[in-house]
Every structure is written in C-alpha cells, then in structure tokens.
Design an enzyme around this catalytic site. Structure first.
Site, PDB file in Angstrom:
ATOM      1  N   ARG A 131     -68.187 -48.282 -47.272  1.00 63.00           N
ATOM      2  CA  ARG A 131     -68.492 -47.494 -46.080  1.00 63.00           C
ATOM      3  C   ARG A 131     -70.001 -47.572 -45.850  1.00 63.00           C
ATOM      4  NH1 ARG A 131     -63.952 -47.649 -44.818  1.00 63.00           N
ATOM      5  NH2 ARG A 131     -62.465 -45.957 -44.496  1.00 63.00           N
ATOM      6  N   GLU A 160     -71.117 -47.401 -36.356  1.00 58.71           N
ATOM      7  CA  GLU A 160     -70.252 -48.496 -35.904  1.00 58.71           C
ATOM      8  C   GLU A 160     -69.704 -48.181 -34.523  1.00 58.71           C
ATOM      9  OE1 GLU A 160     -67.330 -49.128 -38.992  1.00 58.71           O
ATOM     10  OE2 GLU A 160     -68.869 -49.580 -40.475  1.00 58.71           O
ATOM     11  N   HIS A 167     -66.556 -54.678 -39.579  1.00 58.01           N
ATOM     12  CA  HIS A 167     -65.579 -53.831 -40.278  1.00 58.01           C
ATOM     13  C   HIS A 167     -64.175 -54.438 -40.172  1.00 58.01           C
ATOM     14  CE1 HIS A 167     -64.816 -49.449 -41.728  1.00 58.01           C
ATOM     15  NE2 HIS A 167     -63.941 -50.278 -42.260  1.00 58.01           N
TER      16      HIS A 167
HETATM   17  P1  NAD Z   1     -60.463 -46.892 -55.246  1.00 59.88           P
HETATM   18  O1  NAD Z   1     -60.290 -45.430 -55.096  1.00 59.88           O
HETATM   19  O2  NAD Z   1     -59.383 -47.678 -55.911  1.00 59.88           O
HETATM   20  O3  NAD Z   1     -61.834 -47.193 -56.016  1.00 59.88           O
HETATM   21  C1  NAD Z   1     -63.009 -46.490 -55.821  1.00 59.88           C
HETATM   22  C2  NAD Z   1     -63.755 -46.484 -57.153  1.00 59.88           C
HETATM   23  O4  NAD Z   1     -65.047 -45.908 -56.945  1.00 59.88           O
HETATM   24  C3  NAD Z   1     -63.047 -45.634 -58.227  1.00 59.88           C
HETATM   25  O5  NAD Z   1     -62.858 -46.396 -59.406  1.00 59.88           O
HETATM   26  C4  NAD Z   1     -64.020 -44.482 -58.463  1.00 59.88           C
HETATM   27  O6  NAD Z   1     -64.017 -44.044 -59.809  1.00 59.88           O
HETATM   28  C5  NAD Z   1     -65.335 -45.143 -58.099  1.00 59.88           C
HETATM   29  N1  NAD Z   1     -66.414 -44.190 -57.844  1.00 59.88           N
HETATM   30  C6  NAD Z   1     -66.342 -42.973 -57.243  1.00 59.88           C
HETATM   31  N2  NAD Z   1     -67.573 -42.413 -57.214  1.00 59.88           N
HETATM   32  C7  NAD Z   1     -68.416 -43.301 -57.808  1.00 59.88           C
HETATM   33  C8  NAD Z   1     -69.807 -43.305 -58.069  1.00 59.88           C
HETATM   34  N3  NAD Z   1     -70.579 -42.274 -57.739  1.00 59.88           N
HETATM   35  N4  NAD Z   1     -70.360 -44.386 -58.677  1.00 59.88           N
HETATM   36  C9  NAD Z   1     -69.592 -45.455 -59.023  1.00 59.88           C
HETATM   37  N5  NAD Z   1     -68.255 -45.492 -58.817  1.00 59.88           N
HETATM   38  C10 NAD Z   1     -67.678 -44.437 -58.206  1.00 59.88           C
HETATM   39  O7  NAD Z   1     -60.727 -47.454 -53.786  1.00 59.88           O
HETATM   40  P2  NAD Z   1     -60.678 -48.974 -53.285  1.00 59.88           P
HETATM   41  O8  NAD Z   1     -59.317 -49.289 -52.798  1.00 59.88           O
HETATM   42  O9  NAD Z   1     -61.289 -49.856 -54.291  1.00 59.88           O
HETATM   43  O10 NAD Z   1     -61.613 -48.846 -51.986  1.00 59.88           O
HETATM   44  C11 NAD Z   1     -62.991 -48.548 -52.111  1.00 59.88           C
HETATM   45  C12 NAD Z   1     -63.539 -48.161 -50.753  1.00 59.88           C
HETATM   46  O11 NAD Z   1     -63.519 -49.291 -49.897  1.00 59.88           O
HETATM   47  C13 NAD Z   1     -62.681 -47.122 -50.002  1.00 59.88           C
HETATM   48  O12 NAD Z   1     -62.985 -45.806 -50.378  1.00 59.88           O
HETATM   49  C14 NAD Z   1     -63.006 -47.393 -48.553  1.00 59.88           C
HETATM   50  O13 NAD Z   1     -64.032 -46.542 -48.109  1.00 59.88           O
HETATM   51  C15 NAD Z   1     -63.514 -48.838 -48.556  1.00 59.88           C
HETATM   52  N6  NAD Z   1     -62.629 -49.710 -47.770  1.00 59.88           N
HETATM   53  C16 NAD Z   1     -63.181 -50.483 -46.801  1.00 59.88           C
HETATM   54  C17 NAD Z   1     -62.383 -51.345 -46.065  1.00 59.88           C
HETATM   55  C18 NAD Z   1     -62.941 -52.270 -45.020  1.00 59.88           C
HETATM   56  O14 NAD Z   1     -62.259 -52.591 -44.066  1.00 59.88           O
HETATM   57  N7  NAD Z   1     -64.151 -52.759 -45.189  1.00 59.88           N
HETATM   58  C19 NAD Z   1     -60.993 -51.346 -46.262  1.00 59.88           C
HETATM   59  C20 NAD Z   1     -60.455 -50.563 -47.295  1.00 59.88           C
HETATM   60  C21 NAD Z   1     -61.290 -49.745 -48.043  1.00 59.88           C
END
Ligand code: NAD
Length: 337
Positions: free
Chosen positions: A238, A267, A286
C-alpha cells in the site's frame, strides 16, 4: 434461516452475473449501488445484512459501521482492509472478511517483475533505445550480477513468501523482517533479521506489509538513510507504507538507487507528482493483483463469504476473527455449497 437476506454491493464496477447465480437459490437479494461518501453508504446499507465492497478508499468508518443495524458481514474483494475500521466492526459484532489468497500469485509475479526490471534497468534501457541510442548505456550505469545481491523482504506473509519462492531461482541471498514470524515458521532459504539489518544489507527491498497504524510511513527518511546508495525499493503493498516525500528526497539526493511502485500515497498518481520525473523509478497503476484468473477467484471468495454467513457459517477469511458475531456461526470447514 430468515426468508430474505439483503447483500448490498456499494462499489459495483463489474459484471455480477456469477454473484446473482449463486445468491438467488439461497435467498440473498443482491443490490448493486455506487456509494462513495459516508452518508451515501449509510443510506444504501440501512437494511443490508451483508455489505460488499471493492474500493481501497470506500470509507467504512466507525460512523458508517455503527449505522449498519442489521449487517452481519462486510466482505471485501481485496486483501487489504485498511479502509475498514476493524475495531468498530468488532465492537458491533460484524465479521469483516477479505479475499486473502485471490491474488497471491499475481502480486508476487508483479513484485518479481518489478525487482528484475529494476535490477536489469529494463525500463530505462527501453527508453534509451527508443531515443535512437544504443551502445554506452551499461558503462555509464553499471549493473550488478543478480545472484551476488541480497533481497530484503519487509513482511513475510502470503505474497512475500510467494515472491521468495519465485526469487529463489535467481540464487540471491534472501533476508526478511517480520516481527510476527518466528524463525521456525519462516520460508526456506530466507533468513529472518531485524528491519535495521535488512535496510543496511539489502540491494533489492520488496515491501509486503498491510497498511495499519504501525506500518504507515515505516519506510521513511530514517529507513532510506540506512539503505545502500544503490538500493532499489519495490512496493506492491500500500502506498502510505512508504513516506512518499522522504522517498522523493531519497531519490533526488541519491540516498538510494531507485524505486518501483505499484502503489502510491495518492491514487491515481497526480500528474504533478515528482515521481514521474525520475528515470530510476518504475510506476504501475495498482495492477499487481490483476488477471482474468484472480478476478474470477475474488468473486468466488466474496460470494463464499456472504453465502457462508447467510447460512450460519464463518467466512473463509475472517480478518477480525476474535469478533463475537451478531448471530452464532459454525466453522467454515463445515460449510458445504
Ligand atoms: P499477509 O497478511 O499474508 O502478510 C502480511 C505480513 O506482514 C504478515 O506476515 C505480517 O506479520 C507482516 N507484518 C505486519 N506488520 C508488520 C511490520 N510492522 N513489519 C513487518 N512485517 C509486518 O498479506 P499478503 O497477502 O502478503 O498481502 C500483503 C499486502 O499486500 C496486503 O495487506 C495488501 O495491502 C497488499 N496487496 C496489494 C495488492 C496490489 O494490487 N498491489 C494486492 C493484494 C494485496
């Protein structure tokens, strides 16, 4: 089961034939709306048993949530639920469900594409050739052998692990920082290190954390100053996880080598954004999650979530899993559809 159950999609953008086909037989009436302000959402969802949303900006604030008198589930066609006040939903007994695994493959593919395009300077070389030039590029802008570089993964959840699995083929050293992951649950081949060490040691840094109070701006001036002057930062999570003003300064003053961003603070990216001017920045709009396959997958998951709650079961991916639901729910694993 109540005779009727109203599901209101407040962000409708697509074709919802699939949703309607699955909802009809189980007595779910799907209303398609376009509500962007708090007042519009409150008006649209006054009688909603389920709210479906898609946009990253739809304001599911505490005020909106407290007005959802009947709502049992808020189902988002996305992974990130940073626009939903989770504490308010939990306080009101509303389950918030996301589509946790619908685009793990796509976003990790996108992260790999941005990492490799940056490491091999694909975009600037493409521009170089298009302006009629050819030789001399690599001498002026030296490249490094990818297998000699260190990849730093900030966050080690679904998308990050899939990125690590794919990047393993490039035989880089891989480190990750995630305070919620212990060594024993980490991905094979990825060393868990504190963030400070990752920032200092990584050549390519890929950000994969959810946006929340803890992560907003976590890659800011102090982080950029700890990075190598050649470091490339890739963000497919994000936009606001990166302090964008600090990023612009880091690029302008060459604290880091470049960036590749699928997500930005505002965005669409404003036409006046200085990010557009850097040769060492790659921008995508995005689209990390996008594919025909992920779009079908997300509809299946959202419809599963609403159908499950409608029939008295937990959805597959509750985000606020500690909520006490307004009506008791049976385990998702027992749901048959
Ligand atoms: P997920 O929940 O599987 O993984 C997120 C990880 O971040 C977890 O392991 C969590 O422990 C870790 N985390 C939380 N706080 C943290 C911190 N302060 N420092 C380090 N690590 C921390 O989620 P995911 O499926 O891997 O997705 C990650 C993010 O990607 C989503 O939250 C979403 O915002 C973003 N996303 C973007 C798109 C896009 O189109 N670009 C699409 C899907 C998801």
């Amino acid at each position: 089961m109540n005779p009727r159950f109203q599901a209101v999609n407040i962000d409708c953008n697509f074709d919802y034939t699939y949703d309607q086909q699955r909802f009809g037989p189980i007595g779910v009436d799907l209303l398609l709306k376009k509500a962007t302000t708090e007042d519009e959402i409150i008006a649209a969802c006054a009688d909603a048993d389920a709210v479906l949303l898609e946009g990253t900006k739809t304001p599911m604030t505490a005020r909106v949530i407290s007005a959802l008198r009947r709502c049992r589930v808020i189902a988002k066609s996305a992974v990130g639920v940073d626009n939903v006040d989770l504490a308010a939903a939990t306080a009101h007994g509303i389950v918030v469900a996301n589509a946790a695994d619908y685009c793990t493959e796509e976003v990790s593919d996108h992260a790999v594409a941005l990492l490799m395009a940056s490491a091999r300077r694909v975009m600037s070389m493409d521009r170089f050739v298009r302006t009629g030039q050819w030789a001399g590029f690599t001498r002026a802008n030296p490249l490094r052998r990818v297998s000699q570089l260190t990849l730093g993964l900030v966050g080690l959840g679904r998308i990050s692990r899939a990125t690590a699995r794919k990047m393993a083929g490039f035989q880089m050293r891989m480190v990750a920082s995630d305070p919620y992951v212990t060594g024993s649950t980490s991905e094979a081949g990825v060393e868990i290190v504190p963030l400070e060490r990752l920032l200092k040691e990584a050549d390519l840094i890929s950000v994969h954390v959810p946006l929340n109070a803890e992560t907003r701006g976590m890659i800011g001036e102090s982080a950029f100053r700890q990075m190598k002057p050649t470091a490339i930062v890739v963000n497919t999570s994000r936009g606001p996880v990166i302090d964008q003003d600090a990023l612009v300064r880091a690029l302008r003053e060459k604290w880091i080598g470049g960036a590749a961003l699928d997500v930005v603070a505002e965005e669409p990216l404003p036409l006046t954004s200085p990010l557009r001017d850097f040769d060492q920045v790659i921008l995508t709009p995005h689209t990390g999650a996008d594919s025909e396959d992920s779009m079908q997958h997300v509809r299946r998951t959202v419809v599963d979530s609403v159908s499950a709650v409608r029939q008295g079961y937990w959805p597959p991916f509750p985000v606020n899993a500690k909520v006490t639901p307004r009506f008791p729910l049976k385990p998702w694993t027992e749901f048959r559809h």
